[in-house]
Design an enzyme around this catalytic site. Structure first.
Site, PDB file in Angstrom:
ATOM      1  N   HIS A 301      30.085  66.716  77.156  1.00  0.00           N
ATOM      2  CA  HIS A 301      31.011  67.715  76.608  1.00  0.00           C
ATOM      3  C   HIS A 301      30.275  68.640  75.639  1.00  0.00           C
ATOM      4  O   HIS A 301      30.377  69.872  75.736  1.00  0.00           O
ATOM      5  CB  HIS A 301      32.152  66.976  75.898  1.00  0.00           C
ATOM      6  CG  HIS A 301      33.085  67.839  75.109  1.00  0.00           C
ATOM      7  ND1 HIS A 301      34.440  67.906  75.366  1.00  0.00           N
ATOM      8  CD2 HIS A 301      32.882  68.654  74.028  1.00  0.00           C
ATOM      9  CE1 HIS A 301      35.015  68.729  74.505  1.00  0.00           C
ATOM     10  NE2 HIS A 301      34.092  69.190  73.677  1.00  0.00           N
ATOM     11  N   GLU A 302      29.531  68.050  74.713  1.00  0.00           N
ATOM     12  CA  GLU A 302      28.845  68.851  73.699  1.00  0.00           C
ATOM     13  C   GLU A 302      27.762  69.731  74.313  1.00  0.00           C
ATOM     14  O   GLU A 302      27.597  70.894  73.932  1.00  0.00           O
ATOM     15  CB  GLU A 302      28.251  67.939  72.626  1.00  0.00           C
ATOM     16  CG  GLU A 302      29.289  67.221  71.777  1.00  0.00           C
ATOM     17  CD  GLU A 302      30.238  68.192  71.106  1.00  0.00           C
ATOM     18  OE1 GLU A 302      29.793  68.976  70.256  1.00  0.00           O
ATOM     19  OE2 GLU A 302      31.432  68.181  71.451  1.00  0.00           O
ATOM     20  N   HIS A 305      28.692  73.162  75.624  1.00  0.00           N
ATOM     21  CA  HIS A 305      28.984  74.233  74.667  1.00  0.00           C
ATOM     22  C   HIS A 305      27.792  75.149  74.421  1.00  0.00           C
ATOM     23  O   HIS A 305      27.979  76.312  74.040  1.00  0.00           O
ATOM     24  CB  HIS A 305      29.405  73.642  73.322  1.00  0.00           C
ATOM     25  CG  HIS A 305      30.814  73.136  73.275  1.00  0.00           C
ATOM     26  ND1 HIS A 305      31.876  73.823  73.809  1.00  0.00           N
ATOM     27  CD2 HIS A 305      31.338  72.002  72.723  1.00  0.00           C
ATOM     28  CE1 HIS A 305      32.991  73.143  73.598  1.00  0.00           C
ATOM     29  NE2 HIS A 305      32.693  72.035  72.954  1.00  0.00           N
ATOM     30  N   ASP A 314      36.629  75.219  73.576  1.00  0.00           N
ATOM     31  CA  ASP A 314      37.544  74.084  73.421  1.00  0.00           C
ATOM     32  C   ASP A 314      38.969  74.623  73.427  1.00  0.00           C
ATOM     33  O   ASP A 314      39.573  74.835  72.379  1.00  0.00           O
ATOM     34  CB  ASP A 314      37.270  73.335  72.107  1.00  0.00           C
ATOM     35  CG  ASP A 314      36.043  72.451  72.183  1.00  0.00           C
ATOM     36  OD1 ASP A 314      35.801  71.857  73.243  1.00  0.00           O
ATOM     37  OD2 ASP A 314      35.318  72.363  71.173  1.00  0.00           O
TER      38      ASP A 314
END
Length: 348
Positions: A301-302, A305, A314
């Site tokens: 997920h990170e 970004h 997000d």
């Protein structure tokens, strides 16, 4: 000499994937300093206001607005017509609980002073156009929310894509600005040996999740890929390519050396990154409460970004919210980091 301008724009608040309806909230922004030209610090400050336009009590998710600071890219900012990138934190949270909501009455407005310099670089001279443009989590205030304990089960918001008026500010600043101070060396900062071991296994799990996700997409016809449609919505070739290439880039990122900083965080935060600081991630204590596969999905997920990797936002968090986003707004789902996380967890 150019002054502060107000560019009229319609307030927009549209339920994701639905026809426009009576907006439950409206947002307005006003420069903090009304002068012909302003310094960079003056130009970065503005008054942010959000109004309940309904006849019902509402609750809004604090972190989908700047009322509690910046946790994602909330504003569209340009300098002389060119985009100004977001450089603030991208925060990984779990689905919202009662303490994440702000309540307000029919017709009530909530206002705050916002400092854009926390998230955007406005030091260079030029004309900046600034607009709030981001989904806001909204729900009616009901007994479920009123009676919930702060650590209760999650409450799903209805996401409203909201756009404010646009303001223009002429900043009297230099053409160039000093470079940022160098970041710490790659490795671990403030992490115990046990945490380092957990991060190492999480990294391996995350890379495996990214590889399996890419292979699933590359080996399946997009138009018949039911797992893709579950987490990213209606198929189009361009969106499918975005997702497939995104997982490839994330897999590549896991092959590089990262810097992990173990730090204290506010309740509900798992980890965060800055989109322009590729391969740097800040890890919160709650990260270590999960198994290796889940921790790997957090790192995936990170990694999504980072602007150099994929540049996700997000828009929403959590299983049910991500499913709904895929159904109602596929274009947003393919740029929502938690949709990438959940897809990777459900690849066989």
């Amino acid at each position: 000499m150019r002054g502060v301008k107000f560019v009229v724009a319609l307030f927009v608040a549209v339920a994701i994937g639905a026809v426009a309806w009576a907006a439950p909230v409206s947002v307005s922004i006003v420069p903090a300093v009304d002068k012909a030209q302003v310094t960079p610090s003056e130009g970065a400050r503005l008054h942010f206001g959000i109004t309940n336009t309904t006849d019902r009590d509402l609750a809004i998710l604090r972190y989908t607005t700047p009322l509690g600071g910046f946790e994602s890219n909330l504003f569209a900012v340009t300098r002389d017509g060119q985009p100004v990138p977001y450089i603030g934190r991208m925060v990984l949270r779990l689905a919202p609980t009662a303490e994440d909501w702000i309540t307000f009455s029919p017709g009530e407005s909530i206002e705050a002073m916002v400092d854009l310099s926390e998230a955007y670089d406005l030091r260079r001279g030029g004309t900046y156009a600034i607009t709030f443009r981001h989904p806001i989590g909204v729900r009616e205030l009901d007994a479920t929310l009123e009676q919930m304990a702060p650590n209760g089960s999650s409450l799903a918001p209805q996401l409203e894509f909201v756009e404010s008026n646009t303001i223009e500010v002429f900043v009297d600043g230099p053409d160039t600005v000093p470079e940022e101070a160098p970041l710490p060396e790659f490795g671990y900062s403030g992490c115990t040996s046990s945490q380092q071991s957990s991060l190492s296994s999480a990294r391996s799990s995350g890379r495996s999740l990214a590889a399996k996700s890419y292979n699933q997409l590359a080996g399946t016809s997009g138009s018949s890929n039911s797992l893709y449609k579950t987490w990213f919505g209606t198929y189009t070739s361009s969106r499918y390519s975005t997702v497939k290439n995104g997982y490839y880039n994330i897999y590549y990122a896991f092959g590089r050396t990262w810097n992990y900083t173990c730090t204290s965080c506010q309740s509900g935060v798992i980890a965060y990154v800055y989109p322009n600081r590729t391969y740097y991630v800040w890890i919160c204590p709650g990260f270590f409460n999960y198994n290796s596969k889940t921790r790997g999905s957090f790192l995936l997920h990170e990694a999504s970004h980072w602007t150099a990797i994929l540049g996700t936002d997000d828009y929403t968090y959590g299983y049910s919210n991500c499913l709904n986003l895929a159904k109602t707004n596929p274009s947003a789902a393919v740029y929502n980091a938690d949709n990438y996380r959940y897809f990777s967890l459900y690849v066989p």
